[in-house]
Design a protein around this motif. Structure first.
Motif, PDB file in Angstrom:
ATOM      1  N   LYS A  34       0.727  -1.178  -0.031  1.00 46.46           N
ATOM      2  CA  LYS A  34      -0.054   0.147  -0.024  1.00 46.46           C
ATOM      3  C   LYS A  34       0.617   1.318   0.171  1.00 46.46           C
ATOM      4  O   LYS A  34       0.736   2.243  -0.666  1.00 46.46           O
ATOM      5  N   TYR A  44      -3.612  -0.177  -7.862  1.00 44.82           N
ATOM      6  CA  TYR A  44      -3.803  -0.774  -6.356  1.00 44.82           C
ATOM      7  C   TYR A  44      -5.158  -0.592  -6.026  1.00 44.82           C
ATOM      8  O   TYR A  44      -5.750   0.259  -5.796  1.00 44.82           O
ATOM      9  N   GLU A  54      -6.806  -2.768  -2.831  1.00 44.59           N
ATOM     10  CA  GLU A  54      -6.415  -3.612  -1.688  1.00 44.59           C
ATOM     11  C   GLU A  54      -7.057  -4.739  -1.742  1.00 44.59           C
ATOM     12  O   GLU A  54      -7.079  -6.039  -1.291  1.00 44.59           O
TER      13      GLU A  54
END
Length: 382
Positions: free
Chosen positions: A171, A252, A254
């Motif tokens: 992250k 990205y 998660e």
């Protein structure tokens, strides 16, 4: 594994002397290892029924053989990391296959001999058919899990251009939830690291200075982050491509990355949980199918012996394990010893050039004695 010959000849005094002669010659010359093959007194029924049953048993023999071959091969597939141990898992009634064959005993409980031959044949066919159907279902379930797991595992094995990045990125490598900024991942060849460091800030306008960092490396190159304004993203990608820097289409997420990792773990766990019960089922049902197959062979010997030698039932069955180097010599000895059972067929075999009308009615091997082959080499999965 080995090849065996299951043969029979009439059980009268003359032929018992022929058996003794054959045993003497084959043991002295080391042509084969011989043992009696015990077939119980089965119900004969009518000769017409026996003729029809002979054809049905031929088909059932081939079918049962194909099923045990499938199970043996699949045990090899399932035991992918221990293929050298496959043979020790191919047992029949808890013993190795050769021991089972050479000490064969009819299973009176499973296949009662008081019932008609057709009933026994149908029970064997039903049993083998059910095993094949169960094998299809169980193998499809396991193969699906294994295939999906392999596909996910393959994604972790490619180079940085193609492999999944789920186990590489973190992250903190990204600028997230920004209306204006975005972090891209760029694959840079090893020979171009210096060029990348010198030029990435000027590949387009609005690149954040000193925003690059190498987060992974393989034999061919490195994976670098770079942060820039969203509105120049397409221009940056084009300029990067011109310089042999490849921008990975990766954003990205998660939740998505977590799902991918969990799916991999779940499939690995499912495969592990399925492995033990599946292998146990395969071993048990290989044994069941093999035992059924040898009972089919015994039935075939019984039926062919009655059709060939007539009534009352009186024949002796013998199991021969030929010496591989002496197969032709053994065949010649058998044809000489038993030629009196069918002089015409024996003459044809001894002189293949003879043209005897009506003898070769099919492609099946024909000898003066009843003969069936049991080929255990087909179960060699190594």
């Amino acid at each position: 594994m080995s090849e065996f010959w299951l043969i029979s000849a009439p059980g009268d005094k003359t032929n018992l002397q022929a058996w003794e002669r054959m045993n003497t010659v084959t043991s002295k010359s080391n042509l084969s290892i011989n043992s009696k093959f015990h077939i119980p007194d089965l119900k004969v029924g009518t000769l017409d029924a026996l003729v029809g049953l002979s054809d049905e048993l031929g088909k059932l023999d081939s079918f049962a053989e194909s099923v045990i071959k499938k199970i043996a091969q699949y045990i090899g597939e399932v035991m992918e990391d221990s293929k050298d141990k496959v043979q020790e898992n191919l047992l029949a009634n808890g013993v190795d296959l050769i021991s089972y064959l050479t000490r064969f005993e009819w299973d009176m409980a499973k296949y009662p001999i008081k019932q008609p031959l057709k009933n026994i044949s149908e029970a064997l066919a039903k049993q083998v058919t059910q095993i094949e159907a169960d094998l299809k279902t169980r193998s499809a379930t396991y193969n699906n899990i294994k295939g999906n797991l392999q596909n996910l595992e393959k994604k972790t094995m490619g180079n940085l251009l193609t492999r999944t990045l789920a186990d590489i990125v973190h992250k903190e490598d990204f600028v997230l939830n920004s209306e204006y900024l975005i972090t891209l991942l760029v694959v840079v060849p090893k020979s171009s690291y210096l060029q990348w460091q010198k030029t990435y800030e000027s590949l387009s306008d609005m690149v954040v200075p000193r925003s690059t960092k190498m987060i992974a490396e393989d034999a061919e190159g490195g994976l670098f982050t770079v942060t820039l304004f969203r509105k120049v993203m397409d221009d940056f990608k084009a300029k990067a491509r011109e310089n042999r820097f490849i921008v990975r289409e990766f954003y990205y997420d998660e939740k998505e990355l977590k799902c991918e990792k969990e799916e991999l773990m779940k499939l690995a766990s499912d495969k592990k949980q399925q492995y033990g019960p599946l292998l146990r089922w395969l071993k048990v049902n290989f044994s069941e199918a093999f035992v059924a197959w040898i009972h089919v062979k015994a039935l075939r010997v019984f039926v062919e012996s009655v059709l060939r030698y007539g009534l009352p039932v009186n024949f002796q069955a013998m199991l021969l394990q030929p010496n591989r180097k002496s197969v032709k010599r053994l065949r010649d000895v058998l044809n000489v010893v038993f030629k009196h059972l069918d002089e015409v067929a024996a003459a044809s075999i001894m002189d293949p050039g003879m043209d005897i009308p009506g003898l070769q009615l099919s492609n099946q091997e024909y000898y003066p004695y009843v003969y069936f082959k049991i080929d255990l080499s087909l179960l060699d999965c190594s």
